[in-house]
Scaffold this motif. Structure first.
Motif, short mmCIF file in Angstrom:
data_model
loop_
_atom_site.label_atom_id
_atom_site.label_comp_id
_atom_site.label_asym_id
_atom_site.label_seq_id
_atom_site.Cartn_x
_atom_site.Cartn_y
_atom_site.Cartn_z
N THR A 74 0.83 -1.20 0.00
CA THR A 74 0.00 0.00 0.00
C THR A 74 0.86 1.25 0.00
N ILE A 75 0.35 2.24 -0.69
CA ILE A 75 0.99 3.55 -0.71
C ILE A 75 0.01 4.51 -0.08
N ASN A 76 0.33 4.99 1.07
CA ASN A 76 -0.58 5.84 1.81
C ASN A 76 -0.28 7.32 1.59
N VAL A 77 -0.45 7.74 0.35
CA VAL A 77 -0.26 9.14 -0.01
C VAL A 77 -1.61 9.82 0.14
N THR A 78 -1.67 10.79 1.02
CA THR A 78 -2.95 11.41 1.29
C THR A 78 -2.76 12.80 1.87
N GLU A 79 -3.75 13.62 1.68
CA GLU A 79 -3.80 14.94 2.32
C GLU A 79 -5.22 15.45 2.16
N PHE A 80 -5.57 16.44 2.95
CA PHE A 80 -6.90 17.03 2.84
C PHE A 80 -7.04 17.73 1.49
N PHE A 81 -8.16 17.49 0.82
CA PHE A 81 -8.47 18.13 -0.46
C PHE A 81 -7.31 18.00 -1.44
N GLY A 120 -7.47 8.81 6.47
CA GLY A 120 -8.75 9.48 6.63
C GLY A 120 -8.93 10.84 6.01
N GLU A 121 -7.88 11.44 5.47
CA GLU A 121 -8.01 12.80 4.96
C GLU A 121 -9.08 12.93 3.88
N GLU A 122 -9.15 11.96 2.97
CA GLU A 122 -10.15 12.04 1.90
C GLU A 122 -11.57 11.94 2.47
N ALA A 123 -11.79 10.99 3.36
CA ALA A 123 -13.13 10.83 3.96
C ALA A 123 -13.52 12.08 4.73
N TYR A 124 -12.59 12.64 5.48
CA TYR A 124 -12.90 13.86 6.23
C TYR A 124 -13.11 15.04 5.29
N SER A 125 -12.39 15.08 4.17
CA SER A 125 -12.59 16.14 3.18
C SER A 125 -14.01 16.10 2.63
N VAL A 126 -14.49 14.90 2.31
CA VAL A 126 -15.86 14.75 1.82
C VAL A 126 -16.86 15.18 2.90
N ALA A 127 -16.59 14.82 4.14
CA ALA A 127 -17.48 15.21 5.23
C ALA A 127 -17.54 16.73 5.36
N MET A 128 -16.40 17.40 5.22
CA MET A 128 -16.38 18.86 5.31
C MET A 128 -17.17 19.49 4.17
N ILE A 129 -17.06 18.90 2.98
CA ILE A 129 -17.81 19.43 1.84
C ILE A 129 -19.31 19.28 2.09
N ILE A 130 -19.73 18.12 2.54
CA ILE A 130 -21.15 17.89 2.79
C ILE A 130 -21.64 18.84 3.89
N TYR A 131 -20.85 19.02 4.92
CA TYR A 131 -21.19 19.94 5.99
C TYR A 131 -21.31 21.37 5.45
N GLN A 132 -20.39 21.73 4.58
CA GLN A 132 -20.39 23.08 3.99
C GLN A 132 -21.67 23.31 3.19
N VAL A 133 -22.12 22.28 2.47
CA VAL A 133 -23.32 22.41 1.64
C VAL A 133 -24.58 22.38 2.51
N LEU A 169 -10.59 24.02 1.67
CA LEU A 169 -10.83 24.76 0.44
C LEU A 169 -11.04 26.23 0.74
N GLU A 170 -10.75 27.06 -0.23
CA GLU A 170 -10.97 28.49 -0.11
C GLU A 170 -12.44 28.74 0.26
N GLY A 171 -12.64 29.61 1.23
CA GLY A 171 -13.99 29.94 1.67
C GLY A 171 -14.46 29.10 2.86
N MET A 172 -13.71 28.07 3.21
CA MET A 172 -14.06 27.25 4.38
C MET A 172 -13.32 27.79 5.59
N ASP A 173 -13.98 27.72 6.72
CA ASP A 173 -13.38 28.15 7.98
C ASP A 173 -12.71 26.94 8.64
N GLN A 174 -11.40 26.93 8.61
CA GLN A 174 -10.64 25.80 9.14
C GLN A 174 -10.97 25.53 10.61
N SER A 175 -11.19 26.58 11.38
CA SER A 175 -11.47 26.40 12.81
C SER A 175 -12.82 25.73 13.05
#
Length: 186
Positions: A74-81, A120-133, A169-175
């Motif tokens: 496995t190659i665990n290359v990952t990051e948020f967005f 988990g970065e990809e799964a959390y990224s999707v969660a943040m997008i859904i939350y944002q919407v 992503l731009e426009g999201m509040d990281q905090s």
């Protein structure tokens, strides 16, 4: 007369792949052959196995070796967005369209599967997008996000949800999504 070989190297390689599939459910056919052979070669060297058949016997006798094999495969290359454009499209078009279609069928349930989620970065990224919407509390929607990976150590890191580097992503509040953990050493 020298020793008799019962299997060619290629046949032994196929038998090893079958053992891995039988024992762990990992379909090695999904990997490029050169990549697979190169990664398995590192495990042969590490275990002292002289060929694929001997390595298959090591796996049979020592199932803990699978942990090292999986880590090698496995190659665990990952990051948020990680792919900014893809996530931007999810945020602006795909998720809103999907939710609109679900609403049209009177459904308020949304399930997402993040296969190969690594830590988990990809799964959390999707969660943040859904939350944002959808907004606070996912707007009353029943949202379930499943993250899976073959690497148990990566999944354990995903469950902890502690990351040294984050970006949104731009426009999201990281905090809104992350809180800093005080460093005990300081």
């Amino acid at each position: 007369m020298g020793p008799i070989k019962l299997f060619t190297e290629e046949q032994a390689f196929i038998l090893l792949q079958r053992r891995i599939l039988k024992d762990r459910g990992i379909d090695c056919g999904q990997y490029k052959e050169r990549y697979l052979k190169r990664r398995i070669a590192t495990r042969l060297r590490a275990t002292g196995a002289k060929d694929y058949l001997e390595y298959a016997n090591i796996l049979k006798k020592n199932p803990d070796e699978y942990e090292f094999l999986v880590a090698a495969l496995t190659i665990n290359v990952t990051e948020f967005f990680r792919d900014h454009d893809v996530y931007q499209k999810l945020l602006t078009t795909i998720v809103p369209d999907l939710l609109e279609r679900k609403e049209a069928t009177k459904s308020n349930s949304l399930r997402v599967w993040s296969a190969g989620c690594a830590s988990g970065e990809e799964a959390y990224s999707v969660a943040m997008i859904i939350y944002q919407v959808l907004g606070e509390g996912f707007g009353g929607w029943n949202v379930r996000i499943l993250g899976t990976d073959i690497d148990e150590k990566s999944l354990a890191a995903a469950r902890r949800g502690v990351y040294s580097q984050v970006k949104v992503l731009e426009g999201m509040d990281q905090s809104r999504f992350f809180s800093e953990i005080p460093n005990d050493g300081e």
